[in-house]
Scaffold this active site. Structure first.
Site, PDB file in Angstrom:
ATOM      1  N   CYS A 199     -10.219 -12.284  -6.529  1.00  0.00           N
ATOM      2  CA  CYS A 199     -11.556 -12.280  -5.977  1.00  0.00           C
ATOM      3  C   CYS A 199     -12.522 -13.081  -6.834  1.00  0.00           C
ATOM      4  CB  CYS A 199     -12.026 -11.395  -5.251  1.00  0.00           C
ATOM      5  SG  CYS A 199     -11.204 -10.725  -3.535  1.00  0.00           S
TER       6      CYS A 199
HETATM    7  N1  CO8 Z   1      -7.830   1.421  12.462  1.00  0.00           N
HETATM    8  C1  CO8 Z   1      -7.987   2.552  12.327  1.00  0.00           C
HETATM    9  N2  CO8 Z   1      -7.814   3.344  11.643  1.00  0.00           N
HETATM   10  C2  CO8 Z   1      -7.645   2.932  10.025  1.00  0.00           C
HETATM   11  C3  CO8 Z   1      -7.586   1.503  10.132  1.00  0.00           C
HETATM   12  C4  CO8 Z   1      -7.792   0.668  11.098  1.00  0.00           C
HETATM   13  N3  CO8 Z   1      -7.634  -0.636  11.157  1.00  0.00           N
HETATM   14  N4  CO8 Z   1      -7.290   1.097   8.776  1.00  0.00           N
HETATM   15  C5  CO8 Z   1      -6.967   2.362   7.895  1.00  0.00           C
HETATM   16  N5  CO8 Z   1      -7.302   3.295   8.880  1.00  0.00           N
HETATM   17  C6  CO8 Z   1      -7.212   4.823   8.665  1.00  0.00           C
HETATM   18  C7  CO8 Z   1      -6.262   5.022   7.439  1.00  0.00           C
HETATM   19  O1  CO8 Z   1      -4.805   4.856   7.923  1.00  0.00           O
HETATM   20  C8  CO8 Z   1      -6.795   6.297   7.163  1.00  0.00           C
HETATM   21  O2  CO8 Z   1      -5.957   7.197   8.103  1.00  0.00           O
HETATM   22  P1  CO8 Z   1      -5.413   8.864   7.642  1.00  0.00           P
HETATM   23  O3  CO8 Z   1      -6.749   9.572   7.422  1.00  0.00           O
HETATM   24  O4  CO8 Z   1      -4.603   9.203   8.790  1.00  0.00           O
HETATM   25  O5  CO8 Z   1      -4.359   8.457   6.452  1.00  0.00           O
HETATM   26  C9  CO8 Z   1      -8.201   6.219   7.501  1.00  0.00           C
HETATM   27  O6  CO8 Z   1      -8.363   5.321   8.353  1.00  0.00           O
HETATM   28  C10 CO8 Z   1      -9.194   6.290   6.166  1.00  0.00           C
HETATM   29  O7  CO8 Z   1      -8.557   4.974   5.387  1.00  0.00           O
HETATM   30  P2  CO8 Z   1      -9.244   4.570   4.123  1.00  0.00           P
HETATM   31  O8  CO8 Z   1      -9.453   5.909   3.449  1.00  0.00           O
HETATM   32  O9  CO8 Z   1      -8.368   3.468   3.759  1.00  0.00           O
HETATM   33  O10 CO8 Z   1     -10.613   4.058   4.671  1.00  0.00           O
HETATM   34  P3  CO8 Z   1     -11.847   3.650   4.069  1.00  0.00           P
HETATM   35  O11 CO8 Z   1     -12.896   4.458   4.507  1.00  0.00           O
HETATM   36  O12 CO8 Z   1     -11.359   3.727   2.394  1.00  0.00           O
HETATM   37  O13 CO8 Z   1     -12.080   2.211   4.330  1.00  0.00           O
HETATM   38  C11 CO8 Z   1     -11.702   0.123   3.325  1.00  0.00           C
HETATM   39  C12 CO8 Z   1     -11.158   1.181   3.841  1.00  0.00           C
HETATM   40  C13 CO8 Z   1     -12.549  -0.834   4.493  1.00  0.00           C
HETATM   41  C14 CO8 Z   1     -10.316  -1.017   2.963  1.00  0.00           C
HETATM   42  C15 CO8 Z   1     -12.261   0.391   2.279  1.00  0.00           C
HETATM   43  O14 CO8 Z   1     -11.573   1.277   1.304  1.00  0.00           O
HETATM   44  C16 CO8 Z   1     -12.580  -0.727   1.392  1.00  0.00           C
HETATM   45  O15 CO8 Z   1     -13.289  -1.923   1.814  1.00  0.00           O
HETATM   46  N6  CO8 Z   1     -12.496  -0.584   0.077  1.00  0.00           N
HETATM   47  C17 CO8 Z   1     -12.776  -1.657  -0.981  1.00  0.00           C
HETATM   48  C18 CO8 Z   1     -11.924  -2.775  -0.961  1.00  0.00           C
HETATM   49  C19 CO8 Z   1     -12.158  -3.753  -1.835  1.00  0.00           C
HETATM   50  O16 CO8 Z   1     -13.130  -4.546  -2.003  1.00  0.00           O
HETATM   51  N7  CO8 Z   1     -10.946  -4.736  -2.147  1.00  0.00           N
HETATM   52  C20 CO8 Z   1     -11.168  -5.613  -2.758  1.00  0.00           C
HETATM   53  C21 CO8 Z   1      -9.996  -6.412  -2.832  1.00  0.00           C
HETATM   54  S1  CO8 Z   1      -9.972  -8.110  -2.694  1.00  0.00           S
HETATM   55  C22 CO8 Z   1      -9.457  -8.710  -4.091  1.00  0.00           C
HETATM   56  O17 CO8 Z   1      -9.507  -8.528  -5.123  1.00  0.00           O
HETATM   57  C23 CO8 Z   1      -8.739 -10.179  -3.765  1.00  0.00           C
HETATM   58  C24 CO8 Z   1      -7.035  -9.713  -3.858  1.00  0.00           C
HETATM   59  C25 CO8 Z   1      -6.574 -11.041  -3.411  1.00  0.00           C
HETATM   60  C26 CO8 Z   1      -6.948 -11.588  -1.942  1.00  0.00           C
HETATM   61  C27 CO8 Z   1      -5.340 -12.066  -1.500  1.00  0.00           C
HETATM   62  C28 CO8 Z   1      -5.637 -12.362  -0.075  1.00  0.00           C
HETATM   63  C29 CO8 Z   1      -4.665 -11.578   0.849  1.00  0.00           C
END
Ligand code: CO8
Length: 375
Positions: A156
């Site tokens: 990113c």
């Molecule tokens: N619907 C329902 N429930 C869900 C969903 C969904 N879609 N997704 C996850 N859950 C569930 C999980 O399974 C989990 O369930 P359980 O507790 O039963 O295990 C629960 O919700 C909580 O999950 P999380 O702890 O993962 O939830 P968060 O509150 O942390 O939210 C996020 C997830 C939105 C992903 C958040 O953590 C986030 O945005 N973090 C920052 C991520 C970020 O900025 N990443 C940057 C990466 S991008 C990058 O660098 C480029 C890489 C290269 C890209 C290549 C292209 C593909």
């Protein structure tokens, strides 16, 4: 050393748009089918049942409401869950070249430049569609640019890492008019099979033109006061796809060959690093957060951007101070901060100060301090 400016920016947005509702409906069907197909293994405890996604979770956890993709039909087909991309022959433009050209032409028009004025092309993005020849060299040829080009990938953060390379080239004299383009086809590397990842990304391409201030033909632009990069190794965002996969003797699950992350760790660890980098970068230029009029942040998660802006400014930002495009575009990797810049910069008065900041896998963080100028 020459003074350097961004004199134009451009954007390619795919015509296909997928709402959260559509994405969730498709994955719900796919998850039910997968659980049925693997019922015996699930009952025996060999594999975990897959959980259904929810629109409410996506919007609450990320702020994402939809995303543009290169092919909606393939992504939404529960039996496929990835785009359809017809294979192109050697004598056709590659897809990344084609979308780059659209963004570059808009950026050049804004800069008042012709393709023949360009003497360097940097393709900076998370995923390149082939190993070689470099997509940048193909773009250079298709555009009719002079000089040289190369590809670079810092996930990113590719936008700001590419921008620093361009600024250094112009400042040092190895190029006079550089185009940095971020053709992000993230839907090809998104895991649409698991609810944890399926909603995160969208496709887009952005481009900026970087030139000497003294050469600028546009009426307005942004002088680059300085750039600052930082990296710190982490496995929390990872994709093991690569040219050695076919020679590896061990087994790899297909989900290791697309994007995966420990999102909560990323959120917690990256936000303070980004805020610290912006504040110290400002201080290096004898500036303070109070001097900032706008923050064009990488667009991954709304909560992340609010936290970063709040930490930098010491108060909640006004919406205009830290524009959001991830609601509509989702995370377009390196294109995200540049989309925010492209859409939300023309309104700033001369002398206004902004920071373009990207962050992501690596970890990697890049910051560029930009001053709006009338040439
Ligand atoms: N619907 C329902 N429930 C869900 C969903 C969904 N879609 N997704 C996850 N859950 C569930 C999980 O399974 C989990 O369930 P359980 O507790 O039963 O295990 C629960 O919700 C909580 O999950 P999380 O702890 O993962 O939830 P968060 O509150 O942390 O939210 C996020 C997830 C939105 C992903 C958040 O953590 C986030 O945005 N973090 C920052 C991520 C970020 O900025 N990443 C940057 C990466 S991008 C990058 O660098 C480029 C890489 C290269 C890209 C290549 C292209 C593909």
């Amino acid at each position: 050393m020459h003074k350097v400016a961004i004199t134009g920016s451009g954007l390619w947005t795919p015509s296909d748009f997928i709402s959260n509702e559509e994405l969730v409906a498709s994955l719900t069907v796919a998850v039910e089918a997968w659980n049925l197909e693997h019922a015996d293994e699930i009952a025996a405890g060999g594999v975990d049942e897959r959980d259904p996604p929810s629109v409410r979770f996506i919007e609450k956890a990320s702020g994402i409401e939809g995303r543009y993709v290169i092919d909606k039909e393939g992504v939404l087909d529960p039996k496929r869950l990835r785009p359809h991309l017809p294979t192109r022959s050697e004598d056709e433009d590659s897809i990344q070249c084609e979308i780059s050209l659209i963004a570059i032409r808009e950026a050049l028009a804004q800069a008042g430049r012709e393709p023949g004025d360009v003497d360097a092309v940097l393709v900076a993005c998370s995923n390149l569609q082939r190993a070689y020849p470099a997509v940048a060299v193909e773009v250079q040829n298709a555009l009719g640019a002079k000089g040289w080009g190369y590809d670079l990938n810092v996930a990113c953060s590719s936008a700001t890492f590419g921008l620093q390379a361009a600024v250094d080239a112009v400042r040092g004299g190895s190029a006079r008019c550089v185009v940095v383009v971020n053709p992000e086809l993230t839907s090809c590397h998104t895991n649409f099979e698991l609810r944890d990842y399926h909603f995160i990304f969208g496709d887009a391409a952005t481009a900026v033109v970087v030139e000497r201030v003294e050469d600028a033909r546009a009426e307005h632009g942004f002088e680059v006061l300085g750039t600052r990069l930082s990296t710190q190794f982490s496995n929390n965002i990872r994709n093991d796809f690569g040219f050695m996969n076919r020679s590896e003797d061990g087994e790899r699950h297909p989900h290791e060959l697309v994007f995966r992350q420990r999102g909560r760790h990323v959120f917690r660890e990256v936000c303070p690093l980004v805020a610290e980098l912006i504040v110290s970068h400002l201080a290096e230029h004898r500036l303070t957060p109070e001097d900032l009029d706008r923050m064009w942040l990488h667009q991954a998660n709304l909560g992340m951007n609010q936290l970063i802006a709040r930490t930098v400014l010491g108060r909640d930002p006004e919406p205009a101070e830290s524009p959001v495009i991830l609601d509509e575009y989702a995370n377009t990797s390196s294109a995200g901060s540049v989309i925010a810049f492209h859409k939300f910069s023309a309104d700033l008065p001369d002398g206004a100060l902004g920071v373009l900041c990207s962050f992501g896998a690596g970890y990697s963080i890049g910051s560029a301090l930009l001053r709006r100028v009338r040439f």
